[in-house]
Design a protein around this motif. Sequence first.
Motif, PDB file in Angstrom:
ATOM      1  N   PHE A 198       0.806  -1.223   0.000  1.00  0.00           N
ATOM      2  CA  PHE A 198       0.000   0.000   0.000  1.00  0.00           C
ATOM      3  C   PHE A 198       0.841   1.276   0.000  1.00  0.00           C
ATOM      4  CE2 PHE A 198      -3.343   2.951   1.653  1.00  0.00           C
ATOM      5  CZ  PHE A 198      -4.215   2.789   0.577  1.00  0.00           C
TER       6      PHE A 198
ATOM      7  N   SER B 206      -2.518   6.819 -11.452  1.00  0.00           N
ATOM      8  CA  SER B 206      -2.557   7.147 -10.033  1.00  0.00           C
ATOM      9  C   SER B 206      -3.997   6.937  -9.588  1.00  0.00           C
ATOM     10  CB  SER B 206      -2.123   8.599  -9.853  1.00  0.00           C
ATOM     11  OG  SER B 206      -2.140   8.910  -8.491  1.00  0.00           O
ATOM     12  N   TYR B 207      -4.246   5.866  -8.842  1.00  0.00           N
ATOM     13  CA  TYR B 207      -5.611   5.445  -8.533  1.00  0.00           C
ATOM     14  C   TYR B 207      -6.030   5.754  -7.095  1.00  0.00           C
ATOM     15  CZ  TYR B 207      -5.155   2.944 -12.897  1.00  0.00           C
ATOM     16  OH  TYR B 207      -4.957   2.642 -14.215  1.00  0.00           O
ATOM     17  N   VAL B 208      -5.062   5.750  -6.177  1.00  0.00           N
ATOM     18  CA  VAL B 208      -5.394   5.829  -4.754  1.00  0.00           C
ATOM     19  C   VAL B 208      -4.657   6.967  -4.047  1.00  0.00           C
ATOM     20  CG1 VAL B 208      -5.243   4.554  -2.563  1.00  0.00           C
ATOM     21  CG2 VAL B 208      -5.914   3.356  -4.639  1.00  0.00           C
ATOM     22  N   HIS B 209      -3.449   7.267  -4.475  1.00  0.00           N
ATOM     23  CA  HIS B 209      -2.593   8.187  -3.720  1.00  0.00           C
ATOM     24  C   HIS B 209      -2.356   9.512  -4.445  1.00  0.00           C
ATOM     25  CE1 HIS B 209      -1.735   5.128  -0.752  1.00  0.00           C
ATOM     26  NE2 HIS B 209      -1.266   4.301  -1.668  1.00  0.00           N
TER      27      HIS B 209
ATOM     28  N   ASP C 282       0.683   4.976  -8.997  1.00  0.00           N
ATOM     29  CA  ASP C 282       0.660   4.019  -7.896  1.00  0.00           C
ATOM     30  C   ASP C 282       0.244   2.622  -8.334  1.00  0.00           C
ATOM     31  OD1 ASP C 282      -2.126   4.195  -8.116  1.00  0.00           O
ATOM     32  OD2 ASP C 282      -2.317   5.601  -6.437  1.00  0.00           O
ATOM     33  N   ASN C 283       0.087   2.435  -9.631  1.00  0.00           N
ATOM     34  CA  ASN C 283      -0.193   1.079 -10.153  1.00  0.00           C
ATOM     35  C   ASN C 283       0.337   1.004 -11.589  1.00  0.00           C
ATOM     36  OD1 ASN C 283      -1.911  -1.389  -9.215  1.00  0.00           O
ATOM     37  ND2 ASN C 283      -2.315  -1.173 -11.400  1.00  0.00           N
TER      38      ASN C 283
ATOM     39  N   SER D 285       2.236  -2.436  -7.594  1.00  0.00           N
ATOM     40  CA  SER D 285       1.216  -1.573  -7.005  1.00  0.00           C
ATOM     41  C   SER D 285       1.647  -1.014  -5.657  1.00  0.00           C
ATOM     42  CB  SER D 285      -0.103  -2.345  -6.842  1.00  0.00           C
ATOM     43  OG  SER D 285      -1.130  -1.443  -6.492  1.00  0.00           O
TER      44      SER D 285
ATOM     45  N   ALA E 243      -1.037   0.499  -4.377  1.00  0.00           N
ATOM     46  CA  ALA E 243      -2.448   0.735  -4.074  1.00  0.00           C
ATOM     47  C   ALA E 243      -3.113  -0.508  -3.489  1.00  0.00           C
ATOM     48  CB  ALA E 243      -3.184   1.170  -5.346  1.00  0.00           C
ATOM     49  N   ARG E 244      -2.307  -1.558  -3.316  1.00  0.00           N
ATOM     50  CA  ARG E 244      -2.848  -2.841  -2.883  1.00  0.00           C
ATOM     51  C   ARG E 244      -2.827  -2.934  -1.359  1.00  0.00           C
ATOM     52  NH1 ARG E 244      -1.196  -7.831  -0.139  1.00  0.00           N
ATOM     53  NH2 ARG E 244      -2.056  -9.566  -1.307  1.00  0.00           N
ATOM     54  N   ARG E 245      -3.997  -3.089  -0.784  1.00  0.00           N
ATOM     55  CA  ARG E 245      -4.130  -3.217   0.674  1.00  0.00           C
ATOM     56  C   ARG E 245      -3.659  -4.601   1.129  1.00  0.00           C
ATOM     57  NH1 ARG E 245      -5.604   1.442   3.632  1.00  0.00           N
ATOM     58  NH2 ARG E 245      -7.103   2.642   2.432  1.00  0.00           N
TER      59      ARG E 245
ATOM     60  N   SER F 188      -5.215  11.654 -14.264  1.00  0.00           N
ATOM     61  CA  SER F 188      -5.038  10.412 -13.521  1.00  0.00           C
ATOM     62  C   SER F 188      -4.819   9.294 -14.530  1.00  0.00           C
ATOM     63  CB  SER F 188      -6.232  10.156 -12.617  1.00  0.00           C
ATOM     64  OG  SER F 188      -7.370  10.018 -13.402  1.00  0.00           O
TER      65      SER F 188
END
Length: 369
Positions: A158, A205-208, A216-217, A235, A237-239, A367
């Motif tokens: 993440f 950039s999907y999450v950050h 971020d991916n 990634s 962005a992966r939890r 994005s």
Amino acid sequence: MSEKVKVGIIGSQFQADIHAASFQIAPDEAEVVAVASPTPLHAQNLARRYGIPRVFTDYRQMLQEKDIEMVTLATPNYLHAQMTLDSARAGKHIVCEKPLCMTLEEAEEMVAVCKAQGVLLLYAEELYFTPKYVKAKEMADQGAFGKIYLVKQSEKHFGPHSPWFWDVERSGGGVFMDMGCHGIAFCYWFLGRPPIRSIYCQMGSYVHGDKTRGEDNSVCILEFENGAVGLVEDSWARRGGMDDRIEVYGSDGVTYANLHMGNALPTYSETGYGYAVEKAPSTKGWSYPVFDELWNYGFPQEMRHFARCVRGKEEPVATGEDGRVVMEALCAGYASAHAGKRIDLPFCPRGVKKPIDLWLGHNEGTSAR
Ligand SMILES: NC(=O)c1ccc[n+]([C@@H]2O[C@H](COP(=O)([O-])OP(=O)(O)OC[C@H]3O[C@@H](n4cnc5c(N)ncnc54)[C@H](O)[C@@H]3O)[C@@H](O)[C@H]2O)c1
């Protein structure tokens, strides 16, 4: 010379700790005698934890220490090139963390200066030493999978631990720069270093997006001269903590390796406990603690090998040349993501300050494409 190689570490936080721990785990070939970092408290703490006798706030002072033969660079990417040049000119062998540097010009200069100074430029790509991945390569080289047509590597979590990773001026790029460099190096090495013919990348950039201009991916397809394909997925962005895995497909077989799972203890705890695995967000509920984490990554084996190279006992398996190949592929990957099409190699952009500029250029503020 038969005594242990004397090592100085530049940097004193995350990866510097791994370097120091690795030399402690495999202590027969080298000993860490100094650490240099501008944050005195961190440097002193590292020195105390690992019994390192000398502490410097300026790495140039450490380079004047005559007995130090090898330095390891565990500093932000934008510092690798200058630190390598200074170390080479001081006559030290160099272990440089990934990615090698920020530009192709820097990579070429680093390789040339180290060669001219007669010192080794060793590229710290630990996936060349990761026991599971080494086993997969041994089997592949013995013909276990026939003709290999597809190699995959992916690394996901993440997001990184230090602010400079998120600042593209200091990191050179987002997750593709940070971890795509592992996957590119891995596919190249696994297949026996065939030239890379082309690269296609998609990133976003999907999450950050609030934190960084970097992607971020990323998804990256490499085509090699021998006809094989590499697929590299990364990634931030992966939890759910760190995930690092490979897959190898050939005409006669297949193998899968998950770096952490299989070395982990499926664990449930209501209360939580100390530490599970790198970047795990929590130890409450279900978690997957890994034992001998550094060994499973291959870090101690990597540092031992590099020390043996300094003594002439082994030939380097990961060098500045590998880092240069990866840098070219990173540049081509960012350019591909910008253009939305496949880019052929050789690809040698000049005057670009950092790989991500080839993607950001006209994409600032947008994005995912
Ligand atoms: N091989 C891997 O799997 C892996 C994992 C993490 C990081 N890395 C790489 O290691 C390098 C360092 O990353 P990190 O995670 O340790 O970062 P970090 O932020 O944890 O540590 C960076 C260190 O650099 C030091 N530093 C900054 N400026 C300096 C200077 N002028 N002189 C000396 N030291 C200076 C800081 O004081 C700090 O100790 C990066 O290139 C990163 O890509 C590799």
